[in-house]
Design a protein around this motif. Structure first.
Motif, PDB file in Angstrom:
ATOM      1  N   SER A  59       0.847  -1.199   0.000  1.00  0.00           N
ATOM      2  CA  SER A  59       0.000   0.000   0.000  1.00  0.00           C
ATOM      3  C   SER A  59       0.878   1.244   0.000  1.00  0.00           C
ATOM      4  O   SER A  59       1.753   1.390   0.855  1.00  0.00           O
ATOM      5  CB  SER A  59      -0.902   0.022   1.235  1.00  0.00           C
ATOM      6  OG  SER A  59      -1.876  -0.976   1.161  1.00  0.00           O
ATOM      7  N   LEU A  60       0.617   2.132  -0.946  1.00  0.00           N
ATOM      8  CA  LEU A  60       1.347   3.391  -1.017  1.00  0.00           C
ATOM      9  C   LEU A  60       0.514   4.541  -0.457  1.00  0.00           C
ATOM     10  O   LEU A  60       1.042   5.417   0.214  1.00  0.00           O
ATOM     11  CB  LEU A  60       1.748   3.685  -2.459  1.00  0.00           C
ATOM     12  CG  LEU A  60       2.581   2.589  -3.140  1.00  0.00           C
ATOM     13  CD1 LEU A  60       2.852   2.953  -4.587  1.00  0.00           C
ATOM     14  CD2 LEU A  60       3.863   2.318  -2.384  1.00  0.00           C
ATOM     15  N   ALA A  61      -0.776   4.530  -0.762  1.00  0.00           N
ATOM     16  CA  ALA A  61      -1.700   5.543  -0.244  1.00  0.00           C
ATOM     17  C   ALA A  61      -3.114   5.000  -0.399  1.00  0.00           C
ATOM     18  O   ALA A  61      -3.391   4.232  -1.320  1.00  0.00           O
ATOM     19  CB  ALA A  61      -1.562   6.860  -0.995  1.00  0.00           C
ATOM     20  N   ARG A 126      -1.394  12.423  -3.192  1.00  0.00           N
ATOM     21  CA  ARG A 126      -2.072  13.614  -2.643  1.00  0.00           C
ATOM     22  C   ARG A 126      -3.494  13.719  -3.176  1.00  0.00           C
ATOM     23  O   ARG A 126      -4.415  14.076  -2.446  1.00  0.00           O
ATOM     24  CB  ARG A 126      -1.291  14.884  -2.997  1.00  0.00           C
ATOM     25  CG  ARG A 126      -0.143  15.148  -2.093  1.00  0.00           C
ATOM     26  CD  ARG A 126       0.450  16.541  -2.351  1.00  0.00           C
ATOM     27  NE  ARG A 126       1.840  16.519  -1.981  1.00  0.00           N
ATOM     28  CZ  ARG A 126       2.853  16.429  -2.842  1.00  0.00           C
ATOM     29  NH1 ARG A 126       2.637  16.403  -4.138  1.00  0.00           N
ATOM     30  NH2 ARG A 126       4.083  16.392  -2.409  1.00  0.00           N
ATOM     31  N   TYR A 127      -3.660  13.424  -4.454  1.00  0.00           N
ATOM     32  CA  TYR A 127      -4.993  13.447  -5.047  1.00  0.00           C
ATOM     33  C   TYR A 127      -5.895  12.429  -4.336  1.00  0.00           C
ATOM     34  O   TYR A 127      -7.041  12.720  -4.003  1.00  0.00           O
ATOM     35  CB  TYR A 127      -4.921  13.135  -6.541  1.00  0.00           C
ATOM     36  CG  TYR A 127      -6.269  13.029  -7.178  1.00  0.00           C
ATOM     37  CD1 TYR A 127      -6.968  14.169  -7.556  1.00  0.00           C
ATOM     38  CD2 TYR A 127      -6.883  11.791  -7.373  1.00  0.00           C
ATOM     39  CE1 TYR A 127      -8.231  14.088  -8.122  1.00  0.00           C
ATOM     40  CE2 TYR A 127      -8.145  11.694  -7.937  1.00  0.00           C
ATOM     41  CZ  TYR A 127      -8.812  12.846  -8.304  1.00  0.00           C
ATOM     42  OH  TYR A 127     -10.066  12.756  -8.847  1.00  0.00           O
ATOM     43  N   VAL A 141      -7.166  17.250   5.627  1.00  0.00           N
ATOM     44  CA  VAL A 141      -7.113  15.789   5.530  1.00  0.00           C
ATOM     45  C   VAL A 141      -6.806  15.156   6.888  1.00  0.00           C
ATOM     46  O   VAL A 141      -7.291  14.066   7.194  1.00  0.00           O
ATOM     47  CB  VAL A 141      -6.119  15.326   4.437  1.00  0.00           C
ATOM     48  CG1 VAL A 141      -4.680  15.525   4.856  1.00  0.00           C
ATOM     49  CG2 VAL A 141      -6.366  13.873   4.067  1.00  0.00           C
ATOM     50  N   HIS A 142      -6.054  15.841   7.722  1.00  0.00           N
ATOM     51  CA  HIS A 142      -5.718  15.288   9.041  1.00  0.00           C
ATOM     52  C   HIS A 142      -6.934  15.169   9.954  1.00  0.00           C
ATOM     53  O   HIS A 142      -6.875  14.494  10.979  1.00  0.00           O
ATOM     54  CB  HIS A 142      -4.614  16.111   9.705  1.00  0.00           C
ATOM     55  CG  HIS A 142      -3.302  15.985   8.996  1.00  0.00           C
ATOM     56  ND1 HIS A 142      -2.525  14.845   9.052  1.00  0.00           N
ATOM     57  CD2 HIS A 142      -2.647  16.831   8.171  1.00  0.00           C
ATOM     58  CE1 HIS A 142      -1.445  14.995   8.321  1.00  0.00           C
ATOM     59  NE2 HIS A 142      -1.497  16.201   7.763  1.00  0.00           N
ATOM     60  N   ASP A 143      -8.036  15.811   9.580  1.00  0.00           N
ATOM     61  CA  ASP A 143      -9.274  15.699  10.350  1.00  0.00           C
ATOM     62  C   ASP A 143     -10.090  14.472   9.958  1.00  0.00           C
ATOM     63  O   ASP A 143     -11.110  14.186  10.576  1.00  0.00           O
ATOM     64  CB  ASP A 143     -10.135  16.957  10.164  1.00  0.00           C
ATOM     65  CG  ASP A 143      -9.463  18.189  10.742  1.00  0.00           C
ATOM     66  OD1 ASP A 143      -8.633  18.050  11.672  1.00  0.00           O
ATOM     67  OD2 ASP A 143      -9.755  19.301  10.255  1.00  0.00           O
ATOM     68  N   TRP A 151       4.290   8.451   2.450  1.00  0.00           N
ATOM     69  CA  TRP A 151       5.091   9.668   2.482  1.00  0.00           C
ATOM     70  C   TRP A 151       4.806  10.525   3.706  1.00  0.00           C
ATOM     71  O   TRP A 151       5.401  11.569   3.879  1.00  0.00           O
ATOM     72  CB  TRP A 151       4.847  10.495   1.213  1.00  0.00           C
ATOM     73  CG  TRP A 151       5.325   9.771   0.012  1.00  0.00           C
ATOM     74  CD1 TRP A 151       6.592   9.732  -0.485  1.00  0.00           C
ATOM     75  CD2 TRP A 151       4.543   8.960  -0.869  1.00  0.00           C
ATOM     76  NE1 TRP A 151       6.648   8.933  -1.597  1.00  0.00           N
ATOM     77  CE2 TRP A 151       5.404   8.454  -1.853  1.00  0.00           C
ATOM     78  CE3 TRP A 151       3.204   8.593  -0.913  1.00  0.00           C
ATOM     79  CZ2 TRP A 151       4.970   7.616  -2.876  1.00  0.00           C
ATOM     80  CZ3 TRP A 151       2.770   7.757  -1.930  1.00  0.00           C
ATOM     81  CH2 TRP A 151       3.646   7.281  -2.896  1.00  0.00           C
ATOM     82  N   VAL A 152       3.874  10.108   4.547  1.00  0.00           N
ATOM     83  CA  VAL A 152       3.500  10.910   5.718  1.00  0.00           C
ATOM     84  C   VAL A 152       4.067  10.291   6.972  1.00  0.00           C
ATOM     85  O   VAL A 152       4.107   9.129   7.165  1.00  0.00           O
ATOM     86  CB  VAL A 152       1.961  11.008   5.825  1.00  0.00           C
ATOM     87  CG1 VAL A 152       1.568  11.779   7.064  1.00  0.00           C
ATOM     88  CG2 VAL A 152       1.417  11.673   4.595  1.00  0.00           C
TER      89      VAL A 152
END
Length: 152
Positions: A59-61, A126-127, A141-143, A151-152
């Motif tokens: 999994s990348l995102a 990001r998309y 997005v953090h909510d 990457w995070v």
């Protein structure tokens, strides 16, 4: 006028290649918002992580929306069809059991797009994870509780 849904059709010429990165989208049956309940969404996340532990895909995102999933993965020791089938079937069984329901959970099939190596993966990621913002579910997005990216 009745809407015609094409999401259940498998794409002609679908090709699974280990090492290839794909953006996969799967949608719940009749776009029911099962994952509006974040605990049900966590059951889907568990299945994606289990697939990674099994070496099926990396999994990348990903983001779990109320009625669908966007998942950026690098295919490892699986085909696209087997990977998606495993995640969808286990998730359906677990969520249905948790909700005390039975019946169809996912739309048939899934959508995939192979990502070319010259594409910027972080831009695609990001998309993917910005979907809750574009849908008006959160301002940041953090909510939102149901997403991740390497990457995070």
């Amino acid at each position: 006028m009745q809407k015609t849904y094409h999401a259940g059709r498998l794409r002609n010429g679908r090709y699974s290649q280990p090492g290839q990165i794909y953006l996969i989208t799967v949608v719940t049956h009749q776009r029911q918002c099962f994952f509006q309940n974040w605990q049900m969404g966590r059951l889907l996340v568990h299945q994606m992580r289990d697939a990674q532990r099994q070496g099926l895909a990396k999994s990348l995102a990903w983001v779990v929306m109320p009625d669908h999933l966007h998942w950026l993965v690098e295919l490892e020791h699986s085909t696209l069809e087997d990977l998606v089938l495993a995640v969808k079937s286990h998730t359906a069984r677990n969520v249905n059991k948790s909700l005390g329901r039975s019946g169809r959970f996912w739309q048939r099939g899934f959508h995939d797009r192979a990502i070319r190596y010259q594409e910027d993966l972080e831009t695609v990621a990001r998309y993917v994870i910005a979907n809750p913002i574009r849908a008006g579910l959160v301002r940041r997005v953090h909510d939102y509780p149901l997403w991740d990216a390497i990457w995070v």
